[in-house]
Design a protein around this motif. Structure first.
Motif: not given
Lengths: 117, 112
Positions: A91, A108-110, B36, B41-45
């Motif tokens: 990541l 963050f990116g995927p 977080y 299927g998605e990135g960390l938020q």
């Protein structure tokens, strides 16, 4: 784009091969981070870039791992002579930096899912 | 050293149930604390954060209060939805550092 992008999204390689993972941070973000997320575990810090300062490489697990950031923007994480234990999601994140040195939220990116056979 | 401990998952609940995901930390100093979320299927938020003791972070119906006396930052939501199914990570950062220190993550499964 509006967010952090990473490529490739998936990479399958054979043991012993070299791989390069790319990260495009959010425009204007001077701080860039690489993390590794192994199956069932939390995130492991790998390396941090901030502007023109020397990067903090303290999290890199071995000398097979290296990273660079060209022109203060795009970053490439290189793993040489890959091993099966390198299989993980890699990541990338970026953030702004306070003038005082404090950090804003990391975006963050995927991720890139690396599988070493 | 500094560390974060989260309750192990997966946590499975029915829709509209009350949610608590425990998070405790060890730190030499006064960290900022974060939750977080990683949807499938998605990135960390970033979900929410708190930067000092007794602060309450809140977002999307989730809340967490920074408790210095118990070194905790438990995540709560009064009524969960199927769309809340995700992996939740607790993390801390020290003012003097830039490395986020992460818990192992808790997978939340909400059944209709």
């Amino acid at each position: 784009g509006a967010g952090v992008s990473q490529s490739p999204s998936n990479k399958v390689t054979e043991k012993g091969k070299d791989v390069e993972l790319r990260c495009d941070p959010i425009s204007g973000h001077t701080a860039l981070y690489w993390y590794r997320q192994s199956l069932g575990q939390g995130l492991e810090f790998l390396i941090y870039f901030q502007g023109n300062s020397a990067p903090d490489k303290s999290g890199l697990p071995s000398d097979r791992f290296s990273a660079e950031r060209t022109g203060g923007s795009v970053s490439t994480l290189t793993i040489q002579r890959t091993q099966q234990e390198d299989s993980a999601v890699y990541l990338c994140a970026s953030s702004l930096v306070h003038s005082s040195g404090g950090l804003y939220e990391q975006f963050f990116g995927p991720g890139t899912r690396l599988t070493v056979l | 050293g500094n560390s974060v401990t989260q309750m192990e998952g997966p946590v499975t609940l029915s829709e509209e149930a009350f949610l608590t995901i425990n998070c405790t930390y060890t730190a030499t100093g006064y960290p900022s604390l974060f939750w977080y979320v990683q949807y499938p299927g998605e990135g960390l938020q970033l979900l929410l954060k708190a930067t000092k003791a007794d602060d309450k972070g809140s977002n999307k119906g989730f809340e967490a209060t920074y408790r210095k006396e118990t070194t905790s930052f438990h995540l709560e939501k009064g009524s969960v939805q199927v769309s809340d199914s995700a992996v939740y990570f607790c993390a801390l950062i020290m003012d003097s550092n830039y490395q986020l220190i992460w818990g192992a993550g808790t997978k939340l499964i909400i059944k209709p």
